[in-house]
Scaffold this motif. Structure first.
Motif, PDB file in Angstrom:
ATOM      1  N   GLY A   1       0.072  -4.084   7.877  1.00 47.26           N
ATOM      2  CA  GLY A   1      -0.620  -2.880   7.423  1.00 47.26           C
ATOM      3  C   GLY A   1      -0.092  -2.315   6.115  1.00 47.26           C
ATOM      4  N   TYR A   2       1.174  -2.582   5.808  1.00 47.28           N
ATOM      5  CA  TYR A   2       1.767  -2.036   4.579  1.00 47.28           C
ATOM      6  C   TYR A   2       1.483  -2.899   3.360  1.00 47.28           C
ATOM      7  CZ  TYR A   2       4.361   0.497   8.128  1.00 47.28           C
ATOM      8  OH  TYR A   2       4.700   1.261   9.216  1.00 47.28           O
TER       9      TYR A   2
ATOM     10  N   ARG B   1       0.879  -1.178   0.000  1.00 42.25           N
ATOM     11  CA  ARG B   1       0.000   0.000   0.000  1.00 42.25           C
ATOM     12  C   ARG B   1       0.907   1.216   0.000  1.00 42.25           C
ATOM     13  NH1 ARG B   1      -3.280  -3.271   4.478  1.00 42.25           N
ATOM     14  NH2 ARG B   1      -4.837  -4.205   3.117  1.00 42.25           N
TER      15      ARG B   1
ATOM     16  N   ASN C   1       0.765   4.123   2.359  1.00 42.45           N
ATOM     17  CA  ASN C   1       1.106   3.967   3.779  1.00 42.45           C
ATOM     18  C   ASN C   1       2.612   3.901   4.030  1.00 42.45           C
ATOM     19  OD1 ASN C   1      -1.612   3.939   4.347  1.00 42.45           O
ATOM     20  ND2 ASN C   1      -1.756   1.711   4.297  1.00 42.45           N
TER      21      ASN C   1
ATOM     22  N   THR D   1      -5.505  -7.776   5.445  1.00 44.62           N
ATOM     23  CA  THR D   1      -4.536  -7.761   6.553  1.00 44.62           C
ATOM     24  C   THR D   1      -5.208  -7.521   7.906  1.00 44.62           C
ATOM     25  OG1 THR D   1      -4.054  -5.407   6.153  1.00 44.62           O
ATOM     26  CG2 THR D   1      -2.630  -7.025   5.084  1.00 44.62           C
ATOM     27  N   LEU D   2      -4.841  -8.350   8.864  1.00 43.70           N
ATOM     28  CA  LEU D   2      -5.429  -8.296  10.211  1.00 43.70           C
ATOM     29  C   LEU D   2      -4.318  -8.162  11.250  1.00 43.70           C
ATOM     30  CD1 LEU D   2      -8.191  -8.679  11.785  1.00 43.70           C
ATOM     31  CD2 LEU D   2      -7.543 -11.075  11.993  1.00 43.70           C
ATOM     32  N   HIS D   3      -4.265  -6.996  11.861  1.00 45.16           N
ATOM     33  CA  HIS D   3      -3.271  -6.677  12.898  1.00 45.16           C
ATOM     34  C   HIS D   3      -3.961  -6.906  14.232  1.00 45.16           C
ATOM     35  CE1 HIS D   3      -0.929  -3.205  14.998  1.00 45.16           C
ATOM     36  NE2 HIS D   3      -0.149  -4.262  14.978  1.00 45.16           N
ATOM     37  N   THR D   4      -3.590  -7.952  14.944  1.00 44.35           N
ATOM     38  CA  THR D   4      -4.399  -8.397  16.096  1.00 44.35           C
ATOM     39  C   THR D   4      -3.795  -7.972  17.436  1.00 44.35           C
ATOM     40  OG1 THR D   4      -3.338 -10.577  16.302  1.00 44.35           O
ATOM     41  CG2 THR D   4      -5.130 -10.394  14.709  1.00 44.35           C
ATOM     42  N   ALA D   5      -3.970  -8.782  18.453  1.00 48.40           N
ATOM     43  CA  ALA D   5      -3.483  -8.481  19.794  1.00 48.40           C
ATOM     44  C   ALA D   5      -2.148  -9.204  20.030  1.00 48.40           C
ATOM     45  CB  ALA D   5      -4.513  -8.920  20.830  1.00 48.40           C
ATOM     46  N   HIS D   6      -1.408  -8.776  21.036  1.00 43.11           N
ATOM     47  CA  HIS D   6      -0.062  -9.300  21.282  1.00 43.11           C
ATOM     48  C   HIS D   6      -0.097 -10.805  21.558  1.00 43.11           C
ATOM     49  CE1 HIS D   6       4.111  -9.129  21.908  1.00 43.11           C
ATOM     50  NE2 HIS D   6       4.159  -8.852  23.194  1.00 43.11           N
TER      51      HIS D   6
ATOM     52  N   ARG E   1       3.887  -4.779  12.444  1.00 45.30           N
ATOM     53  CA  ARG E   1       3.484  -3.617  11.666  1.00 45.30           C
ATOM     54  C   ARG E   1       3.526  -3.911  10.166  1.00 45.30           C
ATOM     55  NH1 ARG E   1       2.139   1.450  13.479  1.00 45.30           N
ATOM     56  NH2 ARG E   1       1.761   1.348  15.692  1.00 45.30           N
TER      57      ARG E   1
END
Lengths: 383, 275
Positions: free
Chosen positions: B60-61, B11, B14, B66-71, B57
């Protein structure tokens, strides 16, 4: 396949309600007293082409359920006390990322391991504020096996419509109580429970944009032709993270407003004998049945008692309780804990009536006789 | 000028990314994109899931779903995605802390299930996003802000852990060995089952600085000079391998019991749930 009329426990009714609502994915971890929901889902889901997976822990249980929802499949996870604590972080994730998911908490007694097989309503405040940060939440508390069937459907409908985690706040009483119920098929459901499916038509071609005057975005499921980003960070209308405080503020505010601006649709409550009541008994979930019996007996004895039962516990039906409080002398809150929802009631009633409390936290149930005695005692105080 | 690959798979709006100058993650992220491209996959059917940390990270690019989840939870989210729609190619980008510390339980159980997910671990031997705390892959004796007197923990061998837990494909590449690493990720994606590729990154800002590893060029040169291919390593003794980094394909054995979603589909078919 389940018959139309059946003798079921609340946990089993929850599974049937979920299947009727369109649940096709369940992931969870065994825990008393909610395990029958996992067991029932494991039996029923593959029969209807759905999937069940027993995850390695409670956190994985909710994470996989959210993952399935991201690809458009209605999903659920169920747990109890300790597991509800473990799921909290991802409840917040689903709230900020706006992913529908139903989380069932069959409340049990005590903190930590407590009394695992005994009833309690000690998670009612955790259901509201369990995850960190300001966040929207809907919590629905069923009072019988039949009600569990319907309210599970309603939880899925609200999750789909508002794209937010919805908590079915059960308790051990309702979860393990057996009653004859009617498993009303999808096409015959009463209007208020008609199946809702999420709207996947993006607004302005942006996954997280909302139409003017609306508060819910229409992100399409992954794999259907729109590639975008989902994150637990505050993000813009494309789902890309931002540090811009104005964008963060707009999103944080909208998340709360999508509940606040739709209270008419989200709120539900049940009232009995309140018209001429001097004492309004506030109760929810498994406590309701004892209160109903107490109200009937009190009425026979000439005591003007009535019942106000929030079905939607969160958001709390503030407006309606305010109106009731103006007309009665006493508001008695009956709940299976050391005094949780009573604080919310005090906040709402604000001195318009005297607020009294009857609680129990020893793992036994509150009986109609105890409620009757308490009502008589507080009625004397109110004179 | 960005390359055609970058224009197609990232992307552009971004970029630039947030990583520090000299970070190895950018190279590894491009390796993942090239591997997807080499597999000739429809980008609409590719899902990239990440957790929290520098590595995560990347999602997101990248111009996929794309799924940016929890730690720590990326693999658990990915399990739900793959189960709910097995048609999708599911790739997890994670880090050494995200994958093997807070997310370690999800890792080993996804390996055990042999679910068709490809996990690429960007291993920078440190918690970078929070400022340089020691991770499960910080070498014993080295320093982090939370190991000021030297790390006394033993390290995880990530690929060994995955293999022992049931992964059917494991490999290790480095930021320096891009060509080889692309191929390893490609083979991982092609494996019908759980694949784990460790991509050894470089973190000059925290790990490098704290441990006096020198410049980025020096850190990259270390990878070049000390990486030994697994086939060559097979003929070397312990003494010769001391301080070396073994790279290549470690394990590539389809499971005898099959892939998880396929096995579940058999249950559905048996019950007539597919009709």
């Amino acid at each position: 396949m389940a018959d139309r009329f059946a003798l079921l426990q609340g946990n089993e009714a929850c599974v049937e309600g979920a299947i009727t609502a369109g649940m096709r994915f369940y992931s969870g971890y065994p825990i008393t007293p909610s395990t029958e929901i996992a067991e029932g889902s494991a039996v029923r889901l593959p029969q209807v082409g759905g999937k069940f997976v027993q995850m390695e822990d409670e956190i994985g249980g909710i994470a996989a359920a959210i993952g399935a929802s991201v690809v458009g499949v209605k999903s659920m996870t169920a747990t109890s006390g300790p597991g509800f604590s473990l799921k909290q972080e991802n409840i917040g994730y689903a709230a900020i990322a706006e992913i529908p998911v139903v989380v069932v908490d069959v409340q049990r007694s005590g903190p930590s391991t407590g009394l695992p097989t005994s009833p309690s309503q000690g998670d009612v405040m955790q259901a509201r504020w369990g995850t960190h940060g300001d966040h929207p939440v809907i919590a629905i508390s069923p009072c019988s096996v039949q009600d569990t069937y319907y309210q599970t459907i309603r939880c899925f409908n609200l999750a789909e419509k508002y794209r937010t985690p919805v908590i079915l706040l059960m308790d051990e009483i309702v979860g393990h109580m057996r009653e004859g119920i009617e498993l009303v098929p999808e096409e015959e459901l009463p209007e208020e429970f008609k199946i809702v499916n999420r709207d996947n038509n993006m607004v302005d071609g942006k996954p997280y944009a909302c139409a003017k005057g609306e508060y819910v975005p229409h992100q399409p499921p992954f794999g259907t032709g729109t590639r975008y980003n989902i994150t637990g960070l505050y993000s813009n209308e494309y789902g890309f993270p931002t540090n811009d405080n104005d964008i963060a503020n707009a999103k944080a505010t909208r998340l709360m407003e999508k509940i606040e601006k739709n209270l008419d649709d989200i709120l539900d409550y049940e009232e009995e004998n309140l018209d001429d009541a001097t004492v309004a008994i506030v109760c929810y979930g498994g406590t309701t049945r004892a209160v109903m019996e107490a109200v009937a007996q009190l009425r026979n004895q000439g005591v003007k008692a009535g019942m106000f039962r929030p079905v939607t516990v969160w958001p709390f039906p503030e407006q309606r309780l305010k109106e009731i409080a103006k007309k009665v002398k006493t508001v008695l809150v009956v709940e299976h804990n050391y005094g949780q929802l009573v604080e919310e009631v005090e906040k709402v009633v604000k001195g318009a009536a005297k607020v009294e409390f009857l609680g129990k936290w020893d793992g036994t149930t509150i009986t109609p006789a105890q409620i009757i005695n308490k009502v008589k005692e507080v009625s004397k105080n109110a004179k | 000028m960005p390359s055609k690959l970058v224009e197609k798979t990232f992307r552009m709006e971004n970029l630039p990314h947030i990583w520090c100058p000299g970070c190895g993650h950018g190279i590894l992220m491009r390796d993942v994109a090239q591997a997807i491209e080499n597999c000739n996959l429809d980008p609409e059917k590719v899902v990239i899931v990440s957790g929290i940390g520098c590595s995560s990270r990347a999602a997101g690019y990248m111009n996929f779903n794309t799924l940016h989840t929890a730690h720590g939870r990326a693999i658990a989210f990915a399990t739900g995605i793959k189960m709910a729609n097995p048609e999708l190619t599911v790739i997890v980008i994670t880090g050494d802390g995200d994958c093997t510390a807070i997310g370690g339980n999800h890792l080993i159980h996804a390996c055990r299930r042999n679910i068709d997910i490809t996990v690429v671990v960007f291993n920078n031997n440190i918690y970078g996003m929070t400022g340089g705390q020691y991770s499960p892959t910080t070498p014993t004796g080295e320093k982090g802000t939370t190991a000021p007197y030297g790390n006394i923990d033993n390290v995880f061998d990530i690929t060994g852990l995955a293999q022992a837990a049931g992964a059917t494909y494991t490999a290790r590449g480095t930021a320096y060995h891009a060509t080889q690493t692309i191929k390893l990720i490609e083979n991982g994606i092609k494996n019908k089952g759980f694949s784990l590729i460790e991509g050894v990154s470089v973190c000059p800002t925290y790990y490098g600085r704290k441990n006096k590893k020198g410049s980025v060029v020096k850190m990259m040169n270390w990878q070049k000079d000390n990486a030994i291919d697994v086939k060559k390593a097979a003929n070397m003794d312990e003494k010769e391998l001391k301080g070396k980094l073994i790279i290549g394909e470690f394990y590539n054995n389809p499971s005898t019991t099959g892939e998880y979603t396929e096995r579940y589909d058999e249950i559905i078919k048996k019950l007539g749930g597919d009709k």
